[in-house]
Design a protein around this motif. Sequence first.
Motif, mmCIF file in Angstrom:
data_model
loop_
_atom_site.group_PDB
_atom_site.id
_atom_site.type_symbol
_atom_site.label_atom_id
_atom_site.label_comp_id
_atom_site.label_asym_id
_atom_site.label_seq_id
_atom_site.Cartn_x
_atom_site.Cartn_y
_atom_site.Cartn_z
ATOM 1 N N LYS A 1 -4.913 9.952 6.760
ATOM 2 C CA LYS A 1 -5.087 10.048 5.314
ATOM 3 C C LYS A 1 -5.154 8.661 4.667
ATOM 4 C CE LYS A 1 -2.834 14.556 4.778
ATOM 5 N NZ LYS A 1 -1.673 15.283 4.200
ATOM 6 N N GLY A 2 -4.633 7.647 5.344
ATOM 7 C CA GLY A 2 -4.601 6.310 4.761
ATOM 8 C C GLY A 2 -5.889 5.523 4.914
ATOM 9 N N ARG A 3 -6.805 6.005 5.739
ATOM 10 C CA ARG A 3 -8.093 5.319 5.901
ATOM 11 C C ARG A 3 -9.028 5.706 4.764
ATOM 12 N NH1 ARG A 3 -12.588 7.875 9.798
ATOM 13 N NH2 ARG A 3 -13.784 7.209 8.003
ATOM 14 N N ARG A 4 -10.126 4.996 4.681
ATOM 15 C CA ARG A 4 -11.104 5.291 3.638
ATOM 16 C C ARG A 4 -12.189 6.234 4.175
ATOM 17 N NH1 ARG A 4 -10.759 4.875 -1.678
ATOM 18 N NH2 ARG A 4 -9.667 2.893 -1.365
ATOM 19 N N TYR A 5 -12.549 7.228 3.384
ATOM 20 C CA TYR A 5 -13.642 8.143 3.738
ATOM 21 C C TYR A 5 -14.775 7.963 2.736
ATOM 22 C CZ TYR A 5 -10.318 10.301 6.898
ATOM 23 O OH TYR A 5 -9.409 10.514 7.911
ATOM 24 N N LEU B 1 -6.383 3.477 12.041
ATOM 25 C CA LEU B 1 -5.430 2.421 12.388
ATOM 26 C C LEU B 1 -5.494 1.225 11.432
ATOM 27 C CD1 LEU B 1 -5.675 2.306 16.298
ATOM 28 C CD2 LEU B 1 -4.258 3.758 14.833
ATOM 29 N N ALA B 2 -6.420 1.255 10.479
ATOM 30 C CA ALA B 2 -6.566 0.117 9.566
ATOM 31 C C ALA B 2 -5.309 -0.098 8.735
ATOM 32 C CB ALA B 2 -7.773 0.327 8.647
ATOM 33 N N HIS B 3 -4.669 0.995 8.341
ATOM 34 C CA HIS B 3 -3.538 0.890 7.428
ATOM 35 C C HIS B 3 -2.373 0.132 8.047
ATOM 36 C CE1 HIS B 3 -0.856 1.978 4.154
ATOM 37 N NE2 HIS B 3 -1.897 2.504 3.535
ATOM 38 N N GLU B 4 -2.061 0.415 9.313
ATOM 39 C CA GLU B 4 -0.914 -0.268 9.920
ATOM 40 C C GLU B 4 -1.208 -1.741 10.174
ATOM 41 O OE1 GLU B 4 -0.480 1.393 14.271
ATOM 42 O OE2 GLU B 4 -1.630 2.791 13.018
ATOM 43 N N ALA B 5 -2.473 -2.076 10.446
ATOM 44 C CA ALA B 5 -2.825 -3.495 10.577
ATOM 45 C C ALA B 5 -2.657 -4.203 9.243
ATOM 46 C CB ALA B 5 -4.261 -3.628 11.076
ATOM 47 N N TRP B 6 -3.089 -3.556 8.174
ATOM 48 C CA TRP B 6 -2.944 -4.097 6.818
ATOM 49 C C TRP B 6 -1.463 -4.282 6.479
ATOM 50 C CZ3 TRP B 6 -3.705 -0.645 1.918
ATOM 51 C CH2 TRP B 6 -3.745 -1.443 0.772
ATOM 52 N N ALA C 1 2.232 1.273 0.719
ATOM 53 C CA ALA C 1 2.688 2.572 1.196
ATOM 54 C C ALA C 1 1.539 3.301 1.877
ATOM 55 C CB ALA C 1 3.223 3.398 0.025
ATOM 56 N N LEU C 2 1.878 4.313 2.673
ATOM 57 C CA LEU C 2 0.863 5.014 3.445
ATOM 58 C C LEU C 2 -0.113 5.814 2.585
ATOM 59 C CD1 LEU C 2 2.747 6.357 6.590
ATOM 60 C CD2 LEU C 2 1.091 4.506 6.460
ATOM 61 N N ASP C 3 0.243 6.072 1.329
ATOM 62 C CA ASP C 3 -0.683 6.816 0.486
ATOM 63 C C ASP C 3 -1.645 5.911 -0.270
ATOM 64 O OD1 ASP C 3 1.171 5.719 -1.200
ATOM 65 O OD2 ASP C 3 1.552 7.561 -2.347
ATOM 66 N N GLU C 4 -1.623 4.623 0.026
ATOM 67 C CA GLU C 4 -2.577 3.686 -0.564
ATOM 68 C C GLU C 4 -3.726 3.498 0.426
ATOM 69 O OE1 GLU C 4 -0.951 0.064 -2.430
ATOM 70 O OE2 GLU C 4 1.024 0.886 -1.927
ATOM 71 N N ALA C 5 -4.844 4.096 0.148
ATOM 72 C CA ALA C 5 -5.981 4.008 1.065
ATOM 73 C C ALA C 5 -6.504 2.577 1.130
ATOM 74 C CB ALA C 5 -7.091 4.950 0.621
ATOM 75 N N VAL C 6 -6.937 2.186 2.303
ATOM 76 C CA VAL C 6 -7.473 0.841 2.481
ATOM 77 C C VAL C 6 -8.851 0.737 1.824
ATOM 78 C CG1 VAL C 6 -6.254 0.497 4.667
ATOM 79 C CG2 VAL C 6 -8.570 1.410 4.683
ATOM 80 N N GLY C 7 -9.259 -0.498 1.525
ATOM 81 C CA GLY C 7 -10.624 -0.752 1.078
ATOM 82 C C GLY C 7 -10.949 -0.209 -0.294
ATOM 83 N N ARG C 8 -12.191 0.269 -0.448
ATOM 84 C CA ARG C 8 -12.701 0.712 -1.740
ATOM 85 C C ARG C 8 -13.676 1.873 -1.538
ATOM 86 N NH1 ARG C 8 -16.921 -4.384 -2.754
ATOM 87 N NH2 ARG C 8 -18.445 -3.697 -1.197
#
Length: 398
Positions: A224-228, A290-295, A308-315
């Motif tokens: 859920k934390g990655r960007r779609y 896996l982007a979120h944990e690297a960030w 936090a995990l509910d903050e999606a990476v990127g834009r």
Amino acid sequence: MPDLRKVGAEIQTAAVGESTRLIISPWTFFSRIKYFILAFFWKALLKSELYHSELKKIFNPPGEKEPDKVKTYPVRKSLKIRIFFPPSYDPAACSNGETAQTKLPTLLTCHGGGFMVGQAHDNDAWNRAFAKRHGFLVVALDYTKTPHGPFPTAIHDIEALVSCVLSDPSLPIDTARVAVAGWSAGANLVLAASQLPSLRGRIRAAIPFYPLVDFVPGYEAKAKGRRYKPALSGFRANEDDFLLRMIGLFDWGYLRPGQRCDDPLLSPYYASPGDLPPNIFLIGCELDMLAHEAWRMACKLAGKRVPALDEAVGREEVAGKGELITEGDERFTWEDATENGSRYRWLLVPDMVHGFDHGTIEGIAKDPVMMEDARIKTAKVIGLIGEWLLSGPLKAES
């Protein structure tokens, strides 16, 4: 081992109501049977593909990406390392066991594959390109795969091979200018091995590509934390992360019941910064679970607010073809130095999936538009990494 009270509080904050696990639970009987069968057939399929590719080399001359040298060491006779010299260096200068005279900055790389599959030759093209572009000696490492080699077997394989490589008089290594890099599971392994007393202080920098660094949060939370981005076409527009189909199998092979997930050797996110290389360049993919944990790890090391995990990476916006965002947007890039002289850099590659710079993804995705974008971005990332190493952590003394 970190203070478990602090770890527990951090996990509770980061989980945002999603599942976490501090201890690996026993696998059910049916899970064990299912994963055993999957592992057997998957490894058999990949082995047949490997034999096929090696057979083709008999009838077709090896390309430029092939290594200049392949060798083994007595401590791990079954594990071959692959050595790439820059064009300016004559490999004959270090043949026949002679001591090399010209010392080179050195990058030791470690392939991915969920700890279960993959080979040292998987990143031949990347290793060759990096050696050629930046004048590095590049050495590709291998390790024992699961389920025969569960945690921490592969970590000690990497430790042993790195020690042998750095002590090998036939290789032109400038031991004051050594970095490690790894992809996915390989990134986890180089960060883990770097913490061991025998290697601590011998590695100046680490470059983890889309690493697995935290086994505590549940995988659904990670996904859920990655960007779609449904605006993208083809493979990148999928509603689910393709890693979710394989992650359970990888866990079954690598982990054992009773294992603590916050062990820093298993989850480098929980390692003390002083036990890791002093300079780390973390690279994530915007369309990767896996982007979120690297960030989060990059932010934690640099003393920034950990998302936090509910903050999606990127834009939400789609980037241009071949575009990297290298300034002006801290969601994608930043670099900080700490008071003790450590340097930490973060780069999020827009619109890219896990393994974008790896040849295997082409067969999985079957998406020529994505692969064209990926090839441009791969070349740019190779350039950025070399420039960062040579201008900072591995800068030559005047």
